[in-house]
Design a protein around this motif. Structure first.
Motif, PDB file in Angstrom:
ATOM      1  N   LYS A  22      51.184  49.085  53.512  1.00  0.00           N
ATOM      2  CA  LYS A  22      51.686  50.014  54.535  1.00  0.00           C
ATOM      3  C   LYS A  22      53.116  50.449  54.246  1.00  0.00           C
ATOM      4  O   LYS A  22      53.483  51.581  54.488  1.00  0.00           O
ATOM      5  N   ASN A  23      53.914  49.533  53.738  1.00  0.00           N
ATOM      6  CA  ASN A  23      55.311  49.816  53.440  1.00  0.00           C
ATOM      7  C   ASN A  23      55.420  50.377  52.014  1.00  0.00           C
ATOM      8  O   ASN A  23      54.945  49.749  51.070  1.00  0.00           O
ATOM      9  N   HIS A  26      57.045  47.974  49.474  1.00  0.00           N
ATOM     10  CA  HIS A  26      56.115  46.927  49.032  1.00  0.00           C
ATOM     11  C   HIS A  26      55.120  47.486  48.032  1.00  0.00           C
ATOM     12  O   HIS A  26      54.742  46.807  47.071  1.00  0.00           O
TER      13      HIS A  26
END
Length: 166
Positions: A22-23, A26
């Protein structure tokens, strides 16, 4: 061969995590791990030059640039525009096509035999250097002159001519 398969499974796992994170920061960190597992695969396949180039170019330059770019831009959910239904339909169709390709590829798993190299020194840098500096010396030197002239041209274009008018 068990190390090869372990690293291959890690490569697939990190690639899936790149897509599903999601990030975005990341996601790029998982992409760095994916490229690192590719570098390990190149070493296991006796392609040291590709391993070094992959490590320096992708891990050292491009992904760090991606990471810094993502850290500099503002990624708020408030500023993200809403996706239209056509984009969502296209995404579902693309995902379906990908699923068909993955299923077709999984049907062929285990059918072929592993490739064994007849010449174990095939991917060494020494052999690449011999070919590059014997057979391809002229194109190599011409490309270096082209890169040098492009660099000089970029420097000349980047510097502004400061003329003072009287």
């Amino acid at each position: 061969m068990s190390i090869f398969y372990f690293i291959a499974i890690l490569s697939i796992l990190f690639a899936v995590l790149v897509i599903s994170a999601k990030n975005p920061v990341h996601s790029i960190l998982y992409l760095i791990l994916t490229f690192f597992t590719f570098t390990v695969q190149y070493v296991l396949l006796n392609a040291q030059f590709l391993a070094v180039v992959n490590f320096i170019v992708y891990l050292g330059a491009i992904l760090v640039l991606f990471l810094y770019t993502l850290m500099l831009i503002n990624l708020n959910k408030d500023s993200e525009p809403m996706k239209s239904t056509m984009v969502k339909i296209a995404a579902v169709l693309g995902g379906g096509c990908l699923m068909v390709v993955v299923i077709a590829a999984l049907k062929a798993v285990g059918v072929s035999q592993p490739v064994l190299l007849k010449d174990p020194s095939l991917g060494l840098v020494k052999n690449l250097g011999k070919v590059l500096f014997n057979e391809f010396l002229l194109p190599f030197e011409v490309s270096s002159l082209l890169l040098l002239s492009a660099m000089v041209g970029a420097v000349l274009l980047a510097t502004k001519d400061k003329k003072t008018t009287v």
